[in-house]
Design an enzyme around this catalytic site. Structure first.
Site, PDB file in Angstrom:
ATOM      1  N   ASP A  76       0.848  -1.201   0.000  1.00  0.00           N
ATOM      2  CA  ASP A  76       0.000   0.000   0.000  1.00  0.00           C
ATOM      3  C   ASP A  76       0.886   1.254   0.000  1.00  0.00           C
ATOM      4  O   ASP A  76       0.384   2.376  -0.089  1.00  0.00           O
ATOM      5  CB  ASP A  76      -1.020  -0.006   1.142  1.00  0.00           C
ATOM      6  CG  ASP A  76      -0.371   0.042   2.512  1.00  0.00           C
ATOM      7  OD1 ASP A  76       0.862  -0.080   2.612  1.00  0.00           O
ATOM      8  OD2 ASP A  76      -1.123   0.195   3.508  1.00  0.00           O
ATOM      9  N   SER A  77       2.213   1.048   0.048  1.00  0.00           N
ATOM     10  CA  SER A  77       3.144   2.155  -0.193  1.00  0.00           C
ATOM     11  C   SER A  77       2.896   2.774  -1.567  1.00  0.00           C
ATOM     12  O   SER A  77       3.370   3.873  -1.835  1.00  0.00           O
ATOM     13  CB  SER A  77       4.595   1.674  -0.095  1.00  0.00           C
ATOM     14  OG  SER A  77       4.817   0.546  -0.910  1.00  0.00           O
ATOM     15  N   ASP A 137      -0.931  -6.461  -0.202  1.00  0.00           N
ATOM     16  CA  ASP A 137      -0.844  -5.764   1.082  1.00  0.00           C
ATOM     17  C   ASP A 137      -2.208  -5.169   1.420  1.00  0.00           C
ATOM     18  O   ASP A 137      -2.766  -4.395   0.642  1.00  0.00           O
ATOM     19  CB  ASP A 137       0.198  -4.639   0.921  1.00  0.00           C
ATOM     20  CG  ASP A 137       0.697  -4.121   2.242  1.00  0.00           C
ATOM     21  OD1 ASP A 137       0.522  -4.799   3.267  1.00  0.00           O
ATOM     22  OD2 ASP A 137       1.289  -3.019   2.242  1.00  0.00           O
ATOM     23  N   LYS A 148      -0.568  -9.663   3.198  1.00  0.00           N
ATOM     24  CA  LYS A 148       0.174  -9.157   4.361  1.00  0.00           C
ATOM     25  C   LYS A 148      -0.693  -8.136   5.074  1.00  0.00           C
ATOM     26  O   LYS A 148      -1.404  -7.365   4.423  1.00  0.00           O
ATOM     27  CB  LYS A 148       1.487  -8.499   3.906  1.00  0.00           C
ATOM     28  CG  LYS A 148       2.220  -7.776   5.033  1.00  0.00           C
ATOM     29  CD  LYS A 148       3.560  -7.214   4.594  1.00  0.00           C
ATOM     30  CE  LYS A 148       3.493  -5.816   4.038  1.00  0.00           C
ATOM     31  NZ  LYS A 148       2.927  -4.794   4.940  1.00  0.00           N
ATOM     32  N   GLU A 178      -0.662  -5.433   8.797  1.00  0.00           N
ATOM     33  CA  GLU A 178       0.180  -4.831   9.836  1.00  0.00           C
ATOM     34  C   GLU A 178      -0.426  -5.060  11.222  1.00  0.00           C
ATOM     35  O   GLU A 178      -1.647  -5.081  11.376  1.00  0.00           O
ATOM     36  CB  GLU A 178       0.301  -3.315   9.596  1.00  0.00           C
ATOM     37  CG  GLU A 178       0.968  -2.964   8.286  1.00  0.00           C
ATOM     38  CD  GLU A 178       1.110  -1.455   8.071  1.00  0.00           C
ATOM     39  OE1 GLU A 178       0.855  -0.671   9.007  1.00  0.00           O
ATOM     40  OE2 GLU A 178       1.478  -1.081   6.953  1.00  0.00           O
ATOM     41  N   GLU A 221      10.129  -4.547  10.044  1.00  0.00           N
ATOM     42  CA  GLU A 221      10.581  -3.300   9.400  1.00  0.00           C
ATOM     43  C   GLU A 221      11.219  -2.382  10.430  1.00  0.00           C
ATOM     44  O   GLU A 221      10.596  -2.051  11.453  1.00  0.00           O
ATOM     45  CB  GLU A 221       9.394  -2.596   8.722  1.00  0.00           C
ATOM     46  CG  GLU A 221       9.818  -1.288   8.061  1.00  0.00           C
ATOM     47  CD  GLU A 221       8.727  -0.624   7.233  1.00  0.00           C
ATOM     48  OE1 GLU A 221       7.648  -1.240   7.036  1.00  0.00           O
ATOM     49  OE2 GLU A 221       8.953   0.507   6.774  1.00  0.00           O
TER      50      GLU A 221
HETATM   51  O1  KIV Z   1       3.375  -1.006   1.615  1.00  0.00           O
HETATM   52  C1  KIV Z   1       4.541  -1.424   1.629  1.00  0.00           C
HETATM   53  O2  KIV Z   1       5.288  -1.355   0.653  1.00  0.00           O
HETATM   54  C2  KIV Z   1       5.012  -1.998   2.875  1.00  0.00           C
HETATM   55  C3  KIV Z   1       6.474  -1.890   3.099  1.00  0.00           C
HETATM   56  C4  KIV Z   1       6.764  -0.567   3.703  1.00  0.00           C
HETATM   57  C5  KIV Z   1       6.954  -2.966   3.927  1.00  0.00           C
HETATM   58  O3  KIV Z   1       4.257  -2.457   3.659  1.00  0.00           O
END
Ligand code: KIV
Length: 285
Positions: free
Chosen positions: A49-50, A88, A118, A120, A187
């Site tokens: 989600d970056s 993500d 993934k 968080e 991270e």
């Molecule tokens: O969204 C993303 O790219 C991430 C990384 C910062 C690990 O979660």
């Protein structure tokens, strides 16, 4: 010519861990980059989600929607059919309830062909991991600096510096592993914290981002490694090539060549036969 790659699967990843061969993981958000990453032999891709920051220009990851992720993850899968593809889960697509988490995780699998998701968070998110894994979807946890909680964490900074805070992260890692996470991303935690958590993991792959050399594998943000994010370059990122500079120079050259009528050149356009041209002129009289 594209080189055929064998499909990266969960057993493949655990085999790498058993052989102490570090696993390679990169973020990616688009079709051509995915193609190049697969050709380069990268084993895992995270559609992070970056993308809210690197691709869409927001100041944080919070505005990213599930539909943004689906659009980008599908494109990445088309470019890299054989990598282990991780979707993500964006902000508030799993925090509210197990049911919402399972439905959104399922979208990554059904609509994009992802291999895993993934999310968080520590022990508080263990029930979400368990619900997703119980639905048959491989899940990865994410501890340390978790960008969706950046306000609560006080900024993009090293996590787990003190023994007490490091112990909380180690406890969270155990809780996620017990809930069924097959991997955890650490991270921006100190190298020795990452080492301890990696050594304690029993059936869980520990991946590091800015957390030193002891994890089972490494993740980098693609835009950081090629100088493609103009706002800042985190210390943890190594620049492997300055694509940003190459692109900027190319753009300036294009601008200059059009201005001084150097581009287009003869090989950049198509002509028309004289008789067709004359006939056309007549038709237009
Ligand atoms: O969204 C993303 O790219 C991430 C990384 C910062 C690990 O979660």
């Amino acid at each position: 010519m594209a080189e055929a790659r064998t499909k990266v699967t969960l057993p493949y990843l655990f085999e790498k861990v058993a052989k102490s061969e570090p696993i390679t993981w990169l973020t990616c958000y688009d079709y051509p980059t995915a193609y190049f990453q697969e050709q380069a032999g990268i084993e895992m891709i995270l559609v992070g989600d970056s993308l809210g920051m690197t691709m869409l220009g927001f100041d944080s990851t919070l505005p990213v929607k599930m539909d943004d992720m689906i659009r980008h993850a599908s494109a990445v899968r088309r470019g890299a059919p054989n990598v282990f593809l991780v979707g993500d889960m964006p902000y508030m697509t799993y925090q509210p309830s197990d049911e919402i988490a399972v439905l959104n995780a399922g979208r990554f699998m059904a609509e994009c062909g992802c291999d895993a998701i993934k999310l968080e968070g520590g022990a508080a998110m263990a029930p979400r991991i368990k619900a997703i894994v119980d639905a048959g979807i491989p899940a990865i946890g994410h501890l340390g600096l978790t960008p969706q909680s950046v306000a609560a964490l006080g900024g993009f900074r090293l996590q787990g510096k003190s023994a007490a805070l490091a112990k909380l992260i180690a406890d969270d890692a155990k809780a996620l592993e017990d809930a069924g996470a097959f991997a955890i991303l650490l991270e921006l935690v100190p190298d020795r914290v990452c080492q301890i958590i990696t050594e304690r993991a029993e059936n869980c792959i520990i991946m590091g981002l800015g957390s030193g050399p002891h994890a089972h594998g490494q993740l980098l943000i693609y835009h950081d490694m090629f100088g493609l994010y103009p706002k800042f370059k985190p210390k943890m990122a190594k620049v492997f090539g300055n694509a940003g500079e190459v692109i900027l120079n190319g753009l300036k050259a294009y601008h200059d060549e059009v201005k001084c009528a150097k581009f287009p050149e003869r090989e950049n356009w198509f002509g028309m036969k004289d008789e067709e041209y004359d006939a056309l002129k007549k038709m237009l009289e």
